[in-house]
Design an enzyme around this catalytic site. Sequence first.
Site, PDB file in Angstrom:
ATOM      1  N   GLN A 166       5.618  -0.027  -3.296  1.00  0.00           N
ATOM      2  CA  GLN A 166       4.392   0.483  -3.901  1.00  0.00           C
ATOM      3  C   GLN A 166       3.291   0.606  -2.854  1.00  0.00           C
ATOM      4  O   GLN A 166       2.245   1.196  -3.117  1.00  0.00           O
ATOM      5  CB  GLN A 166       3.914  -0.469  -4.998  1.00  0.00           C
ATOM      6  N   ASN A 167       3.502   0.027  -1.690  1.00  0.00           N
ATOM      7  CA  ASN A 167       2.464  -0.024  -0.671  1.00  0.00           C
ATOM      8  C   ASN A 167       2.326   1.302   0.063  1.00  0.00           C
ATOM      9  O   ASN A 167       3.290   2.050   0.220  1.00  0.00           O
ATOM     10  CB  ASN A 167       2.748  -1.149   0.317  1.00  0.00           C
ATOM     11  N   ILE A 168       1.118   1.548   0.560  1.00  0.00           N
ATOM     12  CA  ILE A 168       0.831   2.812   1.241  1.00  0.00           C
ATOM     13  C   ILE A 168       0.494   2.601   2.712  1.00  0.00           C
ATOM     14  O   ILE A 168      -0.080   3.461   3.354  1.00  0.00           O
ATOM     15  CB  ILE A 168      -0.325   3.554   0.533  1.00  0.00           C
ATOM     16  N   ASP A 169       0.890   1.435   3.252  1.00  0.00           N
ATOM     17  CA  ASP A 169       0.461   1.054   4.599  1.00  0.00           C
ATOM     18  C   ASP A 169       1.449   1.401   5.707  1.00  0.00           C
ATOM     19  O   ASP A 169       1.145   1.234   6.890  1.00  0.00           O
ATOM     20  CB  ASP A 169       0.147  -0.449   4.654  1.00  0.00           C
ATOM     21  N   THR A 218       5.075  -8.540  -6.062  1.00  0.00           N
ATOM     22  CA  THR A 218       4.512  -7.727  -7.128  1.00  0.00           C
ATOM     23  C   THR A 218       4.582  -8.482  -8.443  1.00  0.00           C
ATOM     24  O   THR A 218       5.571  -9.161  -8.733  1.00  0.00           O
ATOM     25  CB  THR A 218       5.249  -6.380  -7.267  1.00  0.00           C
ATOM     26  N   ARG A 243      -5.642  -6.879  -7.232  1.00  0.00           N
ATOM     27  CA  ARG A 243      -6.140  -7.521  -8.439  1.00  0.00           C
ATOM     28  C   ARG A 243      -6.351  -9.023  -8.347  1.00  0.00           C
ATOM     29  O   ARG A 243      -6.920  -9.614  -9.261  1.00  0.00           O
ATOM     30  CB  ARG A 243      -5.184  -7.216  -9.617  1.00  0.00           C
ATOM     31  N   PRO A 256      -5.467  -6.978   2.009  1.00  0.00           N
ATOM     32  CA  PRO A 256      -5.681  -7.583   0.685  1.00  0.00           C
ATOM     33  C   PRO A 256      -4.932  -6.823  -0.396  1.00  0.00           C
ATOM     34  O   PRO A 256      -4.700  -5.618  -0.289  1.00  0.00           O
ATOM     35  CB  PRO A 256      -7.199  -7.464   0.483  1.00  0.00           C
ATOM     36  N   THR A 288       0.139  -8.774   2.199  1.00  0.00           N
ATOM     37  CA  THR A 288      -1.006  -9.679   2.324  1.00  0.00           C
ATOM     38  C   THR A 288      -0.851 -10.612   3.525  1.00  0.00           C
ATOM     39  O   THR A 288      -1.850 -10.997   4.141  1.00  0.00           O
ATOM     40  CB  THR A 288      -1.190 -10.522   1.041  1.00  0.00           C
ATOM     41  N   CYS A 321      -3.258  25.086   1.577  1.00  0.00           N
ATOM     42  CA  CYS A 321      -2.130  25.625   2.351  1.00  0.00           C
ATOM     43  C   CYS A 321      -1.024  24.597   2.569  1.00  0.00           C
ATOM     44  O   CYS A 321       0.031  24.927   3.105  1.00  0.00           O
ATOM     45  CB  CYS A 321      -2.616  26.185   3.686  1.00  0.00           C
TER      46      CYS A 321
END
Length: 265
Positions: free
Chosen positions: A126-129, A215, A55, A52, A47, A155
């Site tokens: 946990q982040n996907i950035d 978290t 939740r 952002p 953040t 494939c």
Amino acid sequence: MIPEFSSQKDKEKYFRTLDDAQKIEALNEMVAFSEHIVFLGGAGVSTESGIPDFRSKDGLYHKKDKRFGSYRPEYLLSYDCLNHKPKVFFEYFRKNLDCRNVQPNTAHLKLADMERAGKLDGVITQNIDGLHQKGGSKNVKEIHGSALRSYCVSCRKEYGPDFIFENEEEIPHCPNCGKMVRPDVTLYGELLPEPAYEEAVALIRYADMLIIGGTSLEVGSAAQLAHMYHGKNLVIINKGRTKMEGRADLTFHDSIGAIMRSIEE
């Protein structure tokens, strides 16, 4: 100097008496004497880079957007949405999860410094950035995958960070076989990526210090990993309260960047 304790109760009592400055001193002492530190982080780590969380009152799930108003936020990032309403899924994903130009912040950079100094075994996120890798961390376990990777559902050909976000098709298709290309992220309704999770478990079980940052431990994967930890020192850095306050040696309800910046390797 942190004393030796005759019981867990004495240990908890000691740490509860510390003021803010003493807590920072204790944190640095823990870092200095720990040999296998692991960091477990969530959305709050990013953040401060302008991404952002999900939740909180300012999070992604509370954004008002008429195009998606008829859907639950969790549904928009679910396996069901990807399969049954792929146009809606990709529109939402492109609009809200494009992190390609976001830069790492103090926390990401400090963790990379600690790894280079031999003080940190690895990061579980946990982040996907992809910001931990962009900040210089090498041993990163992405238990929810990455928005910067994608692959063909048929494939399995892999594609880079621009493929989905720059694709002019509403539903991106694989040039190799013509099937749908999806982001390499763990969606609601899917299992966690097994290799990354198993490697995260191994890090946790070998650690003698765990720092949990950004978290609330509301999501099952992070909570499960946190409860697997039985090492010597547990530190939590999160602006809000978490479900493991009672187990932590040190708890900081503060900016994760500010607390991480105070660590002296």
